[in-house]
Design a protein around this motif. Sequence first.
Motif, short mmCIF file in Angstrom:
data_model
loop_
_atom_site.label_atom_id
_atom_site.label_comp_id
_atom_site.label_asym_id
_atom_site.label_seq_id
_atom_site.Cartn_x
_atom_site.Cartn_y
_atom_site.Cartn_z
N TRP A 59 18.40 -32.62 -10.80
CA TRP A 59 17.84 -33.88 -10.32
C TRP A 59 16.51 -33.56 -9.65
N SER A 60 15.45 -34.25 -10.09
CA SER A 60 14.12 -34.06 -9.52
C SER A 60 13.73 -35.31 -8.73
N HIS A 61 12.51 -35.30 -8.20
CA HIS A 61 11.99 -36.49 -7.53
C HIS A 61 11.84 -37.66 -8.50
N HIS A 62 11.79 -37.36 -9.80
CA HIS A 62 11.59 -38.39 -10.82
C HIS A 62 12.89 -38.84 -11.48
N GLY A 63 14.00 -38.16 -11.18
CA GLY A 63 15.28 -38.50 -11.79
C GLY A 63 15.93 -37.31 -12.48
N PRO A 64 16.87 -37.56 -13.40
CA PRO A 64 17.64 -36.48 -14.03
C PRO A 64 16.86 -35.80 -15.16
N TYR A 65 17.01 -34.48 -15.24
CA TYR A 65 16.35 -33.68 -16.27
C TYR A 65 17.33 -32.67 -16.87
N MET A 66 17.02 -32.23 -18.09
CA MET A 66 17.70 -31.11 -18.72
C MET A 66 16.66 -30.03 -18.96
N PHE A 67 17.04 -28.77 -18.71
CA PHE A 67 16.13 -27.64 -18.87
C PHE A 67 16.72 -26.68 -19.89
N ASP A 68 15.89 -26.23 -20.86
CA ASP A 68 16.37 -25.35 -21.92
C ASP A 68 15.81 -23.94 -21.85
N GLY A 69 15.20 -23.58 -20.73
CA GLY A 69 14.59 -22.27 -20.58
C GLY A 69 13.10 -22.30 -20.80
N GLN A 70 12.60 -23.37 -21.43
CA GLN A 70 11.16 -23.50 -21.66
C GLN A 70 10.63 -24.86 -21.25
N ASN A 71 11.43 -25.90 -21.47
CA ASN A 71 10.98 -27.27 -21.22
C ASN A 71 11.99 -28.04 -20.38
N ALA A 72 11.45 -28.88 -19.50
CA ALA A 72 12.28 -29.82 -18.74
C ALA A 72 12.14 -31.18 -19.42
N THR A 73 13.25 -31.75 -19.83
CA THR A 73 13.27 -33.01 -20.56
C THR A 73 13.87 -34.11 -19.69
N TYR A 74 13.13 -35.19 -19.52
CA TYR A 74 13.59 -36.31 -18.70
C TYR A 74 14.73 -37.04 -19.40
N LEU A 75 15.80 -37.31 -18.65
CA LEU A 75 16.98 -37.97 -19.22
C LEU A 75 17.18 -39.39 -18.70
#
Length: 80
Positions: A59-75
């Motif tokens: 959880w970031s300041h912008h909401g939920p994310y998924m991280f794959d080792g290279q990119n953080a994807t907003y969910l």
Amino acid sequence: MIEAFNAIYIFKPSAIWRLDDLGGNNFQFTQVSTIGALSSKSIVSFQNPDNGRKQVFFWSHHGPYMFDGQNATYLGFPIE
């Protein structure tokens, strides 16, 4: 800080850093994202039973994310 994707990742409030072991007590920090986690308690990693891959959610300041080792994807788009 978590171990995932054969590396160690440090989650800060506004960034994710990877710690690389260069050998001989030499280490290097590489910023891999400008999105970070609110706290260490907001980071969850698990093995996906469908494909066997490790996934990291946070959880970031912008909401939920998924991280794959290279990119953080907003969910959060589906719930906005």
